[in-house]
Design a protein around this motif. Structure first.
Motif: not given
Lengths: 419, 166
Positions: B90-98
């Protein structure tokens, strides 16, 4: 239609009458936590985004823990930048050497029942122990929250975990969460929330619940919640009547329900190098150890130190084993001194370190090298986590760790023979 | 950029953030200083072998572990075009989009390609991946995430909000 705990928190926060999993909503953030490793990056992004002031100085907590005390010259830079950030933007809550962020946030009342809190660390899930929706974010996202006070979240599905009955002797909440992670696997709760209930959970201290919410991220969970009870209210200094809304409805919808009988839990360990590689301690009994670590935001609280002291009192750590004990906060350290536990540990041959993240995140205070093996009470055993990639890390409870420190090999707690 | 090709590096299940960038290198000053240590606990030579436009294909739960945003940033700085995995943490996903790093979820490509590192694949954005004569459908991203990516990441989106122009 009824709602789960996480849905109740999001509804209360946004004023929405109903939410369902999959909805994307903007929430108003009640508190944020930033630690020393990421403050330089948060500051850069915050200023690059063009913000001139924090959305609310009182809602920002900066905690130094990963680098306390410094072990390399470059570490000092993080403190200099953090100190300047506090001064320039008027951050109200600042801890330079008081303990590990995830211990301090609920302990100091920064994260309370029903709050929504984000932190620049994956183990931010810990505050679910008091019924707080808390989760980790990256530094860019943190910078945006610092400026706006808001963040989008996808309303998550909930996995309900019910545990009833009395735990066997020498089984701790750590053994429960390890087993659950083994059953869910490392991605079994990704994007989802764990909601714990049952008589076993009701009988637990807030500290024991904290160990479980702390490790929920190891199954990928976005949050891990315990509905507040009287123990929570006492811990968080809130009135029961103010948190009565914070319970799941009987007809709430869950994506999955897992039920456990407490008597089936046994002392367990996560074997190298995945947290979901779970075995009963007796399956790996006799595995030689070079080091034992008891501490971290997972298991560095007073009850963990008490269990350790009770096992070590009057005994000696195996001569070839280094036992490192790290209290999770300064106040816990002081309580352990006052109770005489630290004397027991030191007399048994333990190395007691200052509260902080050092060894758990592989930066200081007991780094290992190729071929060495450690049994630790923290939350991750990934390759290279506590030294080189050829270090074997086993994760277990403080009781398992303390028993193993005496024998010098992985040992079922309760089976330690007098020397 | 509707369609692109790239050479594939194959990684396994549960590639965690301590593998992507170990904690000991997080105090280095810049992401460029850190990037040569990417994936070092698992494959120390890999960071030096990755070329511009390459693609990483992995199993389940890519990016699990810590919240360190250097993980997606480093992959972006290695000029990896995208990461394709069975699932992302989850956190990696958000960080990648950002950070504008493209992530694609696909259930079956990994199993088909895992013994064929170095193969070439074609990605058609929000539509499909093509490998070895076979198409693998992919989902479109939700609108709010597309907005962040289209703005050029979260920093750019916030700059726009605050009226800052480069």
């Amino acid at each position: 239609m009824g709602h789960t705990l996480i849905e109740k928190i999001i509804m209360r926060n946004t004023g929405m009458e109903s939410v369902t999993p999959g909805n994307i909503v903007d929430v108003n953030v009640d508190r944020v936590m930033i630690h020393d490793i990421f403050i330089p990056f948060v500051k850069d992004k915050f200023e690059e985004m063009g913000f001139k002031k924090l959305w609310d100085e009182d809602k920002v907590v900066l905690i130094y823990d990963h680098l306390v005390p410094t072990s390399a010259v470059e570490d000092v830079r993080h403190f200099k930048i953090g100190d300047e950030f506090v001064k320039k933007y008027g951050v109200k809550h600042f801890h330079k050497a008081d303990g590990i962020c995830h211990q301090l946030m609920p302990q100091m009342g920064y994260a309370k029942p029903g709050n929504i809190v984000f932190g620049t660390d994956s183990h931010t899930t810990t505050y679910g122990c008091v019924g707080c929706f808390s989760s980790g974010v990256g530094y860019t996202e943190m910078a945006a929250i610092l400026g706006t006070g808001q963040m989008w979240v996808r309303v998550p599905e909930t996995i309900k975990i019910v545990i009833n009955g009395q735990l066997p002797a020498n089984v701790m909440s750590k053994d429960i969460i390890l087993r659950i992670i083994g059953d869910l696997r490392s991605d079994g709760a990704t994007y989802k929330v764990l909601e714990f209930s049952g008589s076993t959970v009701d009988a637990m201290s807030v500290s024991s619940r904290m160990t479980m919410s702390n490790m929920a991220i190891e199954a990928g969970a976005k949050a891990a919640l315990f509905a507040p009870d009287e123990k929570t209210c006492e811990y968080s200094k809130v009135e029961m009547k103010d948190v009565e809304w914070l319970k799941a409805d009987a007809d709430a919808t869950y994506c999955h329900v897992m039920e456990y009988d407490a008597k089936d839990f046994v002392p367990s360990v996560a074997c190298p190098s995945q947290v979901d590689n779970i075995k009963a301690v007796n399956e790996v009994e006799g595995t030689k150890l070079d080091q034992v670590f008891i501490g971290s935001c997972t298991n560095g609280r007073l009850e963990d130190i008490k269990v350790t002291a009770d096992i070590l009192r009057g005994k000696k750590v195996a001569p070839y084993v280094k036992l490192i004990v790290t209290p999770a906060s300064r106040s816990i350290y002081k309580e352990a001194v006052d109770a005489g536990y630290i004397k027991d540990l030191v007399s048994a041959g333990a190395i007691v370190t200052q509260p902080g993240c050092g060894l758990c995140c592989g930066r200081a205070c007991g780094i290992l090298t190729d071929g060495e093996r450690v049994l630790a009470t923290n939350n991750r055993n990934f390759l290279g986590r506590m030294g080189t990639s050829k270090v074997e890390i086993f994760l277990g409870s403080p009781a398992t760790a303390a028993a193993s420190a005496i024998t010098g090999e992985i040992t079922v707690p309760g089976e330690v023979k007098l020397q | 950029m509707d369609k692109f090709n790239g050479r594939v590096w194959v990684l396994g299940d549960d590639i965690d953030t301590d593998i992507i960038i170990p904690t000991e290198y997080l105090a280095l000053k810049t992401v460029d200083d850190m990037k040569k240590y990417a994936f070092s606990p698992l494959r120390p030579e890999l960071a030096g072998q990755i070329k511009d436009g390459d693609i990483i294909v992995a199993g389940k739960n890519f990016g699990c572990g810590s919240s360190r945003e250097q993980a997606p940033e480093i992959i972006k700085h290695l000029n990896v075009k995208c990461v394709i995995a069975k699932s992302f943490a989850r956190i990696f996903f958000r960080n990648s989009i950002n950070n504008g790093l493209l992530l694609i979820e696909n259930d079956s490509l990994y199993d088909d390609i895992k013994n064929d590192e170095g193969a070439n694949i074609e990605v058609t954005i929000n539509e499909k991946i093509s490998y070895n004569g076979k198409d693998y459908p992919i989902h479109a991203l939700p609108d709010n995430l597309c907005e962040i990516i289209n703005a050029g990441g979260l920093v750019a989106a916030m700059k726009k909000r605050n009226g800052i122009t480069d």
